[in-house]
Design a protein around this motif. Structure first.
Motif, PDB file in Angstrom:
ATOM      1  N   UNK A  32       0.883  -1.093   0.151  1.00 52.18           N
ATOM      2  CA  UNK A  32       0.139   0.036   0.168  1.00 52.18           C
ATOM      3  C   UNK A  32       0.909   1.123   0.042  1.00 52.18           C
ATOM      4  N   UNK A  33       0.489   2.262  -0.680  1.00 50.26           N
ATOM      5  CA  UNK A  33       1.443   3.565  -0.628  1.00 50.26           C
ATOM      6  C   UNK A  33       1.100   4.056   0.843  1.00 50.26           C
ATOM      7  N   UNK A  87      -1.441   5.573  -8.985  1.00 50.40           N
ATOM      8  CA  UNK A  87      -0.206   4.825  -8.231  1.00 50.40           C
ATOM      9  C   UNK A  87       0.893   4.782  -9.252  1.00 50.40           C
ATOM     10  N   UNK A  88       1.947   5.468  -9.071  1.00 53.85           N
ATOM     11  CA  UNK A  88       3.300   5.479  -9.897  1.00 53.85           C
ATOM     12  C   UNK A  88       3.809   4.089 -10.239  1.00 53.85           C
ATOM     13  N   UNK A  90       2.405   1.386 -10.610  1.00 55.03           N
ATOM     14  CA  UNK A  90       1.715   0.589 -11.449  1.00 55.03           C
ATOM     15  C   UNK A  90       1.266   1.419 -12.747  1.00 55.03           C
ATOM     16  N   UNK A  91       1.362   2.600 -12.416  1.00 54.71           N
ATOM     17  CA  UNK A  91       1.063   3.564 -13.631  1.00 54.71           C
ATOM     18  C   UNK A  91      -0.434   3.403 -13.990  1.00 54.71           C
ATOM     19  N   UNK A  92      -1.337   3.519 -12.864  1.00 57.88           N
ATOM     20  CA  UNK A  92      -2.774   3.430 -12.933  1.00 57.88           C
ATOM     21  C   UNK A  92      -3.404   3.931 -11.657  1.00 57.88           C
ATOM     22  N   UNK A  93      -4.774   4.279 -12.102  1.00 60.24           N
ATOM     23  CA  UNK A  93      -5.561   4.778 -11.086  1.00 60.24           C
ATOM     24  C   UNK A  93      -6.021   3.472 -10.221  1.00 60.24           C
ATOM     25  N   UNK A  94      -6.069   3.511  -8.895  1.00 56.76           N
ATOM     26  CA  UNK A  94      -6.351   2.293  -8.052  1.00 56.76           C
ATOM     27  C   UNK A  94      -7.473   3.290  -7.075  1.00 56.76           C
ATOM     28  N   UNK A 249       9.227  -1.800  -6.057  1.00 57.03           N
ATOM     29  CA  UNK A 249       9.156  -2.161  -7.569  1.00 57.03           C
ATOM     30  C   UNK A 249       8.052  -1.521  -8.181  1.00 57.03           C
ATOM     31  N   UNK A 250       8.746  -1.049  -9.272  1.00 53.18           N
ATOM     32  CA  UNK A 250       7.744  -0.394 -10.401  1.00 53.18           C
ATOM     33  C   UNK A 250       7.697  -1.157 -11.736  1.00 53.18           C
ATOM     34  N   UNK A 251       6.299  -1.109 -12.217  1.00 49.00           N
ATOM     35  CA  UNK A 251       5.875  -1.943 -13.257  1.00 49.00           C
ATOM     36  C   UNK A 251       5.749  -1.063 -14.599  1.00 49.00           C
TER      37      UNK A 251
END
Length: 341
Positions: A32-33, A87-88, A90-94, A249-251
């Motif tokens: 979690x952020x 969320x940077x 996963x480069x997506x809105x969550x 970890x970044x995706x």
């Protein structure tokens, strides 16, 4: 149930929490952020079948599909946009509400311990207690490593609710799964893979664009869901500890891909996300990662599979650590699939 304070830091996968609006969320995973919790909005106040102590709720998300998740994100964007987070990693809105909006948490483990500690006149709770005690005895896994989620966790279940169990630890979840199979052999439970593969396949056909015979092969492997005492139940695992800390970890997306892979390790396939370790001819893809939990636990070691999903590179400390095929991406909604060859 517990009032939210320092307990927020102890939230685990499949726990629930309630925000100031009395919206009930279910926690997704354990990464979690800072100051937020990855989750899904499941119940909001309304004239629905769920409730207790004079409170009534309606269910927001009807099925755990990407399409349904996007609907919930749109609802939050319109009604409480601070609960949606880009969320940077996963480069997506969550969906990840701020922790300072949480007023109450529901711990899966503590809730089950509470139910086991006192007699109940509720038929659903009786079935839950009986199932857990049977699985614990047969598996040798203490009830301390079990938890309950779903509507029973916040105590808003009704007579037609399901039993949603969690087991903590990778060794424990597989021991309990073997105990489930033994209960099936003794005629005490009916596992979905044997009892209703056509029903599972019919539901899956609305999600995955592959032939029914391929879906039936997957359905025959579903051994973590079934019926006990006339009540539908499910069983999932919670990891002993998070896979990694948020930000480690970044995706990055490498586009959509269709690949053939050999499954070599399924031990992590009943957790969130479900992970199948694989090998391919090029040696470049390390794992299949499923946030679509309908595909949890449906593959076996040695299976040769065709997968269509989002190819991602995972980066750690500035270097590419592994590559994975993601099932459950926004880009692949309605197009992704896994097929046993």
């Amino acid at each position: 149930m517990a009032e939210a304070s320092d307990h927020v830091a102890q939230l685990r996968d499949h726990d629930c929490f309630e925000t100031m609006e009395h919206w009930v969320f279910i926690v997704v995973g354990d990464v979690h952020p800072a100051g937020r919790v990855w989750s899904i909005l499941k119940y909001i106040p309304g004239d629905g079948a769920w409730g207790s102590d004079g409170r009534k709720f309606v269910r927001v998300i009807q099925q755990y599909t990407v399409e349904e998740l996007l609907k919930v994100i749109r609802f939050l964007d319109e009604n409480q946009p601070s609960y949606v987070y880009y969320d940077p990693t996963v480069q997506a809105k969550v969906i990840a509400p701020p922790t300072d909006r949480i007023i109450r948490i529901y711990n899966s483990r503590k809730r089950l311990a509470e139910l086991l500690s006192r007699p109940s006149n509720n038929q659903l709770e009786k079935s839950l207690i009986s199932l857990v005690e049977s699985l614990s005895e047969l598996s040798g896994v203490s009830t301390e490593y079990f938890g309950v989620t779903g509507s029973i966790l916040p105590g808003i279940h009704h007579q037609n609710s399901d039993i949603d169990l969690v087991v903590y630890g990778v060794e424990n979840i597989w021991k309990v799964l073997e105990a489930l199979k033994r209960l099936q052999r003794e005629g005490m439970v009916a596992l979905l893979g044997d009892k209703d593969p056509w029903g599972w396949a019919a539901r899956a056909a609305r999600r995955y664009p592959i032939p029914l015979n391929n879906l039936l092969r997957l359905a025959s492997n579903v051994t973590n869901k079934g019926v006990y005492n006339g009540v539908a139940f499910s069983l999932h695992g919670v990891r002993e500890k998070p896979m990694h800390r948020h930000g480690e970890v970044f995706y990055s997306s490498l586009g959509m891909a269709r690949v053939k892979l050999r499954v070599i390790d399924v031990r992590e396939s009943l957790f969130t996300p479900a992970v199948y370790f694989v090998e391919d001819e090029s040696g470049s893809i390390d794992r299949i990662v499923c946030y679509d939990m309908m595909l949890a636990g449906v593959l076996r070691e040695g299976d040769l599979v065709e997968v269509y999903g989002k190819l991602e590179a995972a980066w750690s400390n500035g270097e590419e650590a592994w590559r994975q095929i993601l099932i459950g991406s926004y880009e692949g909604a309605g197009k992704e699939y896994i097929k046993i060859l």
